[in-house]
Design a protein around this motif. Structure first.
Motif, mmCIF file in Angstrom:
data_model
loop_
_atom_site.group_PDB
_atom_site.id
_atom_site.type_symbol
_atom_site.label_atom_id
_atom_site.label_comp_id
_atom_site.label_asym_id
_atom_site.label_seq_id
_atom_site.Cartn_x
_atom_site.Cartn_y
_atom_site.Cartn_z
ATOM 1 N N GLU B 271 0.898 -1.187 -0.188
ATOM 2 C CA GLU B 271 0.197 -0.088 -0.041
ATOM 3 C C GLU B 271 0.945 1.272 0.004
ATOM 4 O O GLU B 271 1.857 1.439 0.850
ATOM 5 C CB GLU B 271 -0.753 -0.051 1.231
ATOM 6 N N CYS B 272 0.453 2.390 -0.969
ATOM 7 C CA CYS B 272 1.306 3.276 -0.917
ATOM 8 C C CYS B 272 0.785 4.582 0.000
ATOM 9 O O CYS B 272 -0.187 4.376 0.520
ATOM 10 C CB CYS B 272 1.291 3.944 -2.369
ATOM 11 N N GLU B 273 1.237 5.707 -0.029
ATOM 12 C CA GLU B 273 0.801 6.626 0.701
ATOM 13 C C GLU B 273 -0.530 7.185 0.342
ATOM 14 O O GLU B 273 -1.214 8.054 1.041
ATOM 15 C CB GLU B 273 1.685 8.174 0.597
ATOM 16 N N GLU B 274 -1.076 6.852 -0.862
ATOM 17 C CA GLU B 274 -2.437 7.123 -1.474
ATOM 18 C C GLU B 274 -3.532 6.268 -1.135
ATOM 19 O O GLU B 274 -4.604 6.077 -1.456
ATOM 20 C CB GLU B 274 -2.451 7.406 -2.962
ATOM 21 N N GLY B 275 -3.067 4.963 -0.421
ATOM 22 C CA GLY B 275 -3.805 4.103 0.049
ATOM 23 C C GLY B 275 -3.923 2.955 -1.164
ATOM 24 O O GLY B 275 -4.829 2.313 -1.154
ATOM 25 N N MET B 276 -3.285 3.140 -2.070
ATOM 26 C CA MET B 276 -3.281 1.998 -3.147
ATOM 27 C C MET B 276 -2.193 1.127 -3.215
ATOM 28 O O MET B 276 -1.129 1.178 -2.681
ATOM 29 C CB MET B 276 -3.009 2.838 -4.449
ATOM 30 N N LEU B 277 -2.619 -0.044 -3.784
ATOM 31 C CA LEU B 277 -1.886 -1.324 -3.613
ATOM 32 C C LEU B 277 -1.085 -1.374 -5.042
ATOM 33 O O LEU B 277 -1.595 -1.025 -6.065
ATOM 34 C CB LEU B 277 -2.565 -2.438 -3.417
ATOM 35 N N HIS B 278 0.260 -1.614 -4.803
ATOM 36 C CA HIS B 278 0.918 -1.393 -6.289
ATOM 37 C C HIS B 278 1.707 -2.935 -6.641
ATOM 38 O O HIS B 278 2.132 -3.408 -5.753
ATOM 39 C CB HIS B 278 2.090 -0.553 -5.938
ATOM 40 N N ALA B 279 1.351 -3.147 -7.844
ATOM 41 C CA ALA B 279 2.069 -4.256 -8.308
ATOM 42 C C ALA B 279 3.675 -4.072 -8.633
ATOM 43 O O ALA B 279 4.008 -3.159 -9.194
ATOM 44 C CB ALA B 279 1.507 -4.784 -9.757
ATOM 45 N N ASP B 332 0.164 6.010 -13.137
ATOM 46 C CA ASP B 332 -0.228 7.481 -12.884
ATOM 47 C C ASP B 332 -0.764 7.598 -11.433
ATOM 48 O O ASP B 332 -1.473 8.772 -10.989
ATOM 49 C CB ASP B 332 -1.176 8.045 -13.816
ATOM 50 N N CYS B 333 -0.167 6.881 -10.523
ATOM 51 C CA CYS B 333 -0.657 6.999 -9.008
ATOM 52 C C CYS B 333 0.001 8.349 -8.540
ATOM 53 O O CYS B 333 1.134 8.528 -8.900
ATOM 54 C CB CYS B 333 -0.330 5.780 -8.092
ATOM 55 N N LYS B 334 -0.578 8.967 -7.669
ATOM 56 C CA LYS B 334 -0.358 10.418 -7.389
ATOM 57 C C LYS B 334 1.290 10.037 -6.441
ATOM 58 O O LYS B 334 2.194 11.041 -6.323
ATOM 59 C CB LYS B 334 -1.027 10.919 -6.294
ATOM 60 N N CYS B 335 1.387 8.745 -5.905
ATOM 61 C CA CYS B 335 2.756 8.667 -5.185
ATOM 62 C C CYS B 335 3.961 8.425 -6.095
ATOM 63 O O CYS B 335 5.124 8.412 -5.625
ATOM 64 C CB CYS B 335 2.633 7.187 -4.231
ATOM 65 N N GLY B 336 3.772 8.475 -7.376
ATOM 66 C CA GLY B 336 4.910 8.263 -8.445
ATOM 67 C C GLY B 336 5.208 6.919 -8.646
ATOM 68 O O GLY B 336 6.091 6.721 -9.642
HETATM 69 ZN ZN LIG Z 1 0.610 4.916 -5.370
#
Ligand SMILES: [Zn+2]
Lengths: 80, 367
Positions: B271-279, B332-336
């Motif tokens: 999980e990133c700072e934006e609350g998204m899980l990243h592959a 394009d997640c805000k976390c980069g």
């Molecule tokens: Zn992210």
């Protein structure tokens, strides 16, 4: 005890194997005694014996007795 | 080169790439090459796999057209693609539905690659250093029979990042207050690592601390947790509440969730700072419509399929889970971070899972 002996002794203590088992060629996951649980015990033992702080790359790279020595040399432990 | 050597060199090269840095097209090209080799390997060495998936797979086969296997098949069959002699570890996962555990057979190569991939991913969040580690579990979590359960395996993976490993719970799952107090005293002024399964952290740490009117002071701790929200959703505990309460009872403000299957250890989605899980570079996620298994659109919820470059000793590189999730975008997640990012909504209600009968016959899918 020289460092080579200390290294062998650390393997013997951490893995519970006989000293003669600890050769350069001995590899991680090839004997029952050196599994992933024992690996962490070994890491802690090496840190104590040689007074070093090993990082996560070292844990992954320590795939044999030979590699253990190479990694410790990185921390200025002399095996000459 | 033999196929095994081709696979090892392709996988090693992939592991040397930045975890969240490859462009999606480059990543897919590299993964397709690895999956074509894995398909070939499993077709040759696992007859169950061969019988289910006879369609050709090449390095031009898009990921969404690869065969996929329902996760419950690992409960029903002992699936492996290496000789018995090469198996160094058998991982057992009970799952939530319960009685019959999944059995995952690991050889030395797969086991090593799992550790390596996991370390690469976690280094993105923790650096290379190892930290004093508080484990929200009991030391008895390790089974006595040499078979590794999923919880113990998860702890073992994270334990590579720890030193002075301290178990926070007694064998009866009550707080080991002496051990916890000592740990906090010794390490409150420095970064520490805390790890536990989501439900364990909530039930046996956060709630237990509250019940016993105890507060801890671990301002420099980073807590990682995994294992799913199902039991917490039943108690109406959201990710937000979870984080707020950890701050309130333990002073822990850095909290990172991750998603991963016991059937694909080493491929974890952080999980990133934006609350998204990243592959990560070694894995991809696909979401399918639960009724006809067609691809769900971005933003649409469906059944999660996970793909991982790591499973060589067992045919689990492409698995249809029973979890519901939503892909929110790619790169394009805000976390980069690059790659596909998604959220998990929990487990699919049992009735919704298509192909619960063993006679289902979707072309090209072992569901
Ligand atoms: Zn992210």
């Amino acid at each position: 005890m020289n460092n080579q002996d200390k290294l062998r002794q650390a393997f013997v203590a951490a893995l519970g194997v006989k000293p003669e088992t600890v050769t350069d060629e001995l590899q991680y996951n090839t004997i029952a005694e050196w599994d992933s649980t024992a690996h962490m015990v070994l890491i802690a033992e090496l840190e104590n014996v040689f007074d070093v702080m090993l990082d996560t790359d070292d844990i992954i790279d320590m795939s044999s007795v030979k590699h253990a020595r190479l990694i410790l040399q990185k921390y200025d432990i002399d095996f000459a | 080169m033999t196929m095994a050597e081709d696979y090892q060199s392709a996988l090693s090269a992939l592991l040397d790439e930045p975890v969240y840095g490859l462009s999606q097209s480059e990543k897919l090209t590299r993964l397709q090459a690895v999956f074509a080799l894995l398909h070939e390997h499993h077709s040759q060495h696992c007859s169950a796999y061969h019988n289910m998936f006879r369609q050709p797979v090449t390095c031009n086969t898009p990921l969404d057209q690869l065969p996929f296997m329902a996760v419950r098949l690992f409960k029903l069959f002992a699936l492996k693609s290496v000789p018995d002699n090469d198996v160094v570890k058998c991982l057992m996962s009970s799952g939530t539905s319960g009685q019959v555990p999944s059995r995952i057979f690991l050889d030395s190569l797969t086991s090593r690659m799992q550790s390596k991939a996991l370390v690469k991913i976690l280094q993105q969040f923790l650096g290379k250093q190892r930290l004093p580690m508080l484990i929200i579990d009991s030391p008895d979590v390790k089974g006595a029979d040499g078979k590794l359960n999923a919880r113990a395996a998860g702890i073992q993976g994270l334990a590579m990042f720890g030193r002075d490993h301290t178990y926070a719970l007694n064998p009866d799952m009550t707080l080991n207050t002496d051990a916890i107090s000592l740990f906090c005293q010794r390490y409150q002024d420095q970064p520490v690592l805390v790890f536990g399964f989501t439900f364990m952290v909530w039930q046996h740490f956060v709630s237990a601390l509250k019940t016993s009117d105890m507060t801890l002071h671990l301002p420099h701790a980073h807590l990682f947790h995994s294992g799913g929200w199902k039991k917490l959703e039943a108690q109406k505990v959201s990710n937000e509440t979870f984080k707020q309460q950890l701050l309130a009872v333990a002073g822990i403000s850095a909290v990172t969730n991750f998603y991963g299957m016991a059937e694909q250890v080493g491929s974890v989605f952080m999980e990133c700072e934006e609350g998204m899980l990243h592959a990560p570079v070694t894995a991809e996620v696909i979401v399918r419509n639960p009724y006809d298994l067609s691809l769900a659109k971005t933003g649409e919820s469906g059944l999660i399929q996970v793909l991982s470059a790591l499973p060589y000793s067992y045919p689990g590189y492409s698995i249809l889970t029973e979890d519901r999730g939503t892909i929110h975008g790619v790169g394009d997640c805000k976390c980069g971070r690059s790659g596909t990012y998604f959220t998990v909504q929990g487990r699919l209600p049992k009735v919704e899972v298509r192909g619960c009968s063993d006679t289902s016959s979707s072309p090209g899918s072992g569901v």
